[in-house]
Design a protein around this motif. Structure first.
Motif, PDB file in Angstrom:
ATOM      1  N   LEU A  22      49.739 -23.005  17.947  1.00  0.00           N
ATOM      2  CA  LEU A  22      48.420 -22.548  17.543  1.00  0.00           C
ATOM      3  C   LEU A  22      48.449 -21.072  17.135  1.00  0.00           C
ATOM      4  CD1 LEU A  22      46.311 -24.387  20.250  1.00  0.00           C
ATOM      5  CD2 LEU A  22      46.362 -24.876  17.810  1.00  0.00           C
ATOM      6  N   ALA A  23      49.298 -20.275  17.798  1.00  0.00           N
ATOM      7  CA  ALA A  23      49.434 -18.868  17.408  1.00  0.00           C
ATOM      8  C   ALA A  23      50.036 -18.751  16.010  1.00  0.00           C
ATOM      9  CB  ALA A  23      50.309 -18.127  18.427  1.00  0.00           C
ATOM     10  N   ALA A  24      51.028 -19.605  15.714  1.00  0.00           N
ATOM     11  CA  ALA A  24      51.637 -19.602  14.389  1.00  0.00           C
ATOM     12  C   ALA A  24      50.633 -20.064  13.338  1.00  0.00           C
ATOM     13  CB  ALA A  24      52.870 -20.511  14.376  1.00  0.00           C
ATOM     14  N   ALA A  25      49.806 -21.061  13.688  1.00  0.00           N
ATOM     15  CA  ALA A  25      48.788 -21.546  12.758  1.00  0.00           C
ATOM     16  C   ALA A  25      47.772 -20.454  12.454  1.00  0.00           C
ATOM     17  CB  ALA A  25      48.089 -22.777  13.337  1.00  0.00           C
ATOM     18  N   LYS A  26      47.392 -19.701  13.484  1.00  0.00           N
ATOM     19  CA  LYS A  26      46.432 -18.610  13.288  1.00  0.00           C
ATOM     20  C   LYS A  26      47.012 -17.533  12.372  1.00  0.00           C
ATOM     21  CE  LYS A  26      43.743 -15.104  15.739  1.00  0.00           C
ATOM     22  NZ  LYS A  26      43.409 -14.504  17.057  1.00  0.00           N
ATOM     23  N   ARG A  27      48.260 -17.144  12.615  1.00  0.00           N
ATOM     24  CA  ARG A  27      48.890 -16.097  11.801  1.00  0.00           C
ATOM     25  C   ARG A  27      49.000 -16.533  10.338  1.00  0.00           C
ATOM     26  NH1 ARG A  27      52.435 -11.938  13.146  1.00  0.00           N
ATOM     27  NH2 ARG A  27      52.951 -10.750  11.255  1.00  0.00           N
ATOM     28  N   TRP A  28      49.376 -17.788  10.125  1.00  0.00           N
ATOM     29  CA  TRP A  28      49.527 -18.289   8.756  1.00  0.00           C
ATOM     30  C   TRP A  28      48.166 -18.405   8.069  1.00  0.00           C
ATOM     31  CZ3 TRP A  28      52.675 -18.908   4.887  1.00  0.00           C
ATOM     32  CH2 TRP A  28      52.388 -19.834   3.890  1.00  0.00           C
ATOM     33  N   LEU A  29      47.183 -18.922   8.780  1.00  0.00           N
ATOM     34  CA  LEU A  29      45.866 -19.138   8.194  1.00  0.00           C
ATOM     35  C   LEU A  29      45.169 -17.823   7.878  1.00  0.00           C
ATOM     36  CD1 LEU A  29      43.584 -21.237   7.545  1.00  0.00           C
ATOM     37  CD2 LEU A  29      42.743 -20.795   9.848  1.00  0.00           C
ATOM     38  N   VAL A  30      45.275 -16.857   8.771  1.00  0.00           N
ATOM     39  CA  VAL A  30      44.539 -15.602   8.621  1.00  0.00           C
ATOM     40  C   VAL A  30      45.260 -14.631   7.692  1.00  0.00           C
ATOM     41  CG1 VAL A  30      43.690 -13.578   9.850  1.00  0.00           C
ATOM     42  CG2 VAL A  30      43.383 -15.846  10.839  1.00  0.00           C
ATOM     43  N   ALA A  31      46.598 -14.535   7.837  1.00  0.00           N
ATOM     44  CA  ALA A  31      47.351 -13.507   7.110  1.00  0.00           C
ATOM     45  C   ALA A  31      48.352 -14.053   6.104  1.00  0.00           C
ATOM     46  CB  ALA A  31      48.082 -12.602   8.110  1.00  0.00           C
ATOM     47  N   GLY A  32      48.552 -15.371   6.062  1.00  0.00           N
ATOM     48  CA  GLY A  32      49.532 -15.929   5.139  1.00  0.00           C
ATOM     49  C   GLY A  32      50.948 -15.532   5.494  1.00  0.00           C
ATOM     50  N   GLN A  33      51.236 -15.395   6.770  1.00  0.00           N
ATOM     51  CA  GLN A  33      52.562 -14.985   7.226  1.00  0.00           C
ATOM     52  C   GLN A  33      53.068 -15.966   8.280  1.00  0.00           C
ATOM     53  OE1 GLN A  33      51.834 -11.025   8.692  1.00  0.00           O
ATOM     54  NE2 GLN A  33      51.833 -10.118   6.643  1.00  0.00           N
ATOM     55  N   LEU A  34      54.343 -16.293   8.188  1.00  0.00           N
ATOM     56  CA  LEU A  34      54.960 -17.190   9.157  1.00  0.00           C
ATOM     57  C   LEU A  34      55.601 -16.388  10.272  1.00  0.00           C
ATOM     58  CD1 LEU A  34      56.652 -19.778   6.768  1.00  0.00           C
ATOM     59  CD2 LEU A  34      54.623 -20.143   8.186  1.00  0.00           C
ATOM     60  N   LEU A  35      55.351 -16.798  11.501  1.00  0.00           N
ATOM     61  CA  LEU A  35      56.011 -16.177  12.640  1.00  0.00           C
ATOM     62  C   LEU A  35      57.464 -16.662  12.705  1.00  0.00           C
ATOM     63  CD1 LEU A  35      53.253 -16.534  15.397  1.00  0.00           C
ATOM     64  CD2 LEU A  35      53.929 -14.443  14.204  1.00  0.00           C
ATOM     65  N   PRO A  36      58.363 -15.868  13.305  1.00  0.00           N
ATOM     66  CA  PRO A  36      59.743 -16.347  13.485  1.00  0.00           C
ATOM     67  C   PRO A  36      59.749 -17.690  14.217  1.00  0.00           C
ATOM     68  CG  PRO A  36      59.570 -14.009  14.017  1.00  0.00           C
ATOM     69  CD  PRO A  36      58.162 -14.495  13.818  1.00  0.00           C
ATOM     70  N   ASP A  37      60.491 -18.644  13.693  1.00  0.00           N
ATOM     71  CA  ASP A  37      60.482 -20.000  14.242  1.00  0.00           C
ATOM     72  C   ASP A  37      61.896 -20.563  14.219  1.00  0.00           C
ATOM     73  OD1 ASP A  37      59.607 -22.451  15.209  1.00  0.00           O
ATOM     74  OD2 ASP A  37      58.942 -23.172  13.246  1.00  0.00           O
ATOM     75  N   ALA A  38      62.751 -19.985  15.029  1.00  0.00           N
ATOM     76  CA  ALA A  38      64.163 -20.374  15.049  1.00  0.00           C
ATOM     77  C   ALA A  38      64.342 -21.836  15.445  1.00  0.00           C
ATOM     78  CB  ALA A  38      64.939 -19.472  16.001  1.00  0.00           C
ATOM     79  N   ALA A  39      63.460 -22.346  16.293  1.00  0.00           N
ATOM     80  CA  ALA A  39      63.594 -23.721  16.773  1.00  0.00           C
ATOM     81  C   ALA A  39      62.918 -24.723  15.842  1.00  0.00           C
ATOM     82  CB  ALA A  39      63.000 -23.848  18.173  1.00  0.00           C
TER      83      ALA A  39
END
Length: 221
Positions: free
Chosen positions: A24-41
């Protein structure tokens, strides 16, 4: 997290809520800022492609990983999240607009729980509302940029007048100009005769009143 024993149910519910938080934190970052959080897994349901497909920004640069969409995010909402984030990214990279989908105050406090896990794994109605609002705002900004800074309507009007020949006096003049050049013999190798004929027809018709920026884009090839 359905179980007859309340202790087991609460334990499982807590584990699911904790595991849902990064998604959900990654979804928020992408939706609000258009940026992907680091997601190694590779846990998030939106990924950036690598290799040759990166060049196709809108169609292939970012994609939805269907197998990673959690049950508490409906498929339709996940697709809207993908499009909204891509739109914000497009605005930043192609239009010079680096604003987020929401102002700082609006994006704070998880937008009234929109990005919180709903107990029982049910879809979060507030999340869908926020996603729709973010997508609408981002889409409106793209249209504003196309109509304003990039003069989309003026370019389309110019194409209609000069390529589809809907500007009557220009159509007559350009036909006469090319007919005159053709009757004088073959065009010059560099195409100068055709360019001169086109520009003469443009200057001598009402098409010359079209937007200067749009006229500058017209070329004879």
């Amino acid at each position: 997290a359905r179980h007859g024993d309340p202790a087991v149910r609460d334990l499982v519910e807590g584990l699911v809520e904790k595991s849902a938080a990064p998604v959900l934190a990654a979804a928020k970052r992408w939706l609000v800022a258009g940026q992907l959080l680091p997601d190694a897994a590779g846990e998030f349901f939106i990924r950036e492609t690598t290799g040759e497909d990166r060049g196709d920004f809108w169609e292939k640069r970012y994609g939805l990983v269907e197998t990673m969409v959690p049950s508490f995010v409906p498929r339709a909402v996940a697709e809207k999240i993908l499009v909204a984030g891509k739109t914000i990214t497009f605005l930043r990279r192609c239009c010079g607009d680096d604003r987020s989908a929401f102002a700082a105050g609006e994006a704070g406090a998880a937008k009234n729980g929109a990005f919180d896990y709903a107990k029982g794994g049910a879809p979060n109605a507030e999340l869908e509302h926020v996603v729709d609002e973010a997508l609408q705002r981002a889409s409106s900004r793209v249209l504003d940029a196309l109509r304003g800074e990039f003069l989309l309507v003026e370019h389309l009007r110019c194409l209609s007048a000069c390529l589809l020949l809907t500007q009557g006096d220009f159509a007559l003049r350009v036909v006469d100009a090319f007919d005159g050049v053709a009757s004088a013999g073959p065009f010059s190798g560099g195409g100068g005769d055709a360019v001169a004929a086109f520009e003469a027809a443009l200057r001598g018709s009402n098409a010359s009143r079209l937007h200067p920026a749009a006229l500058e884009r017209l070329r004879v090839v």
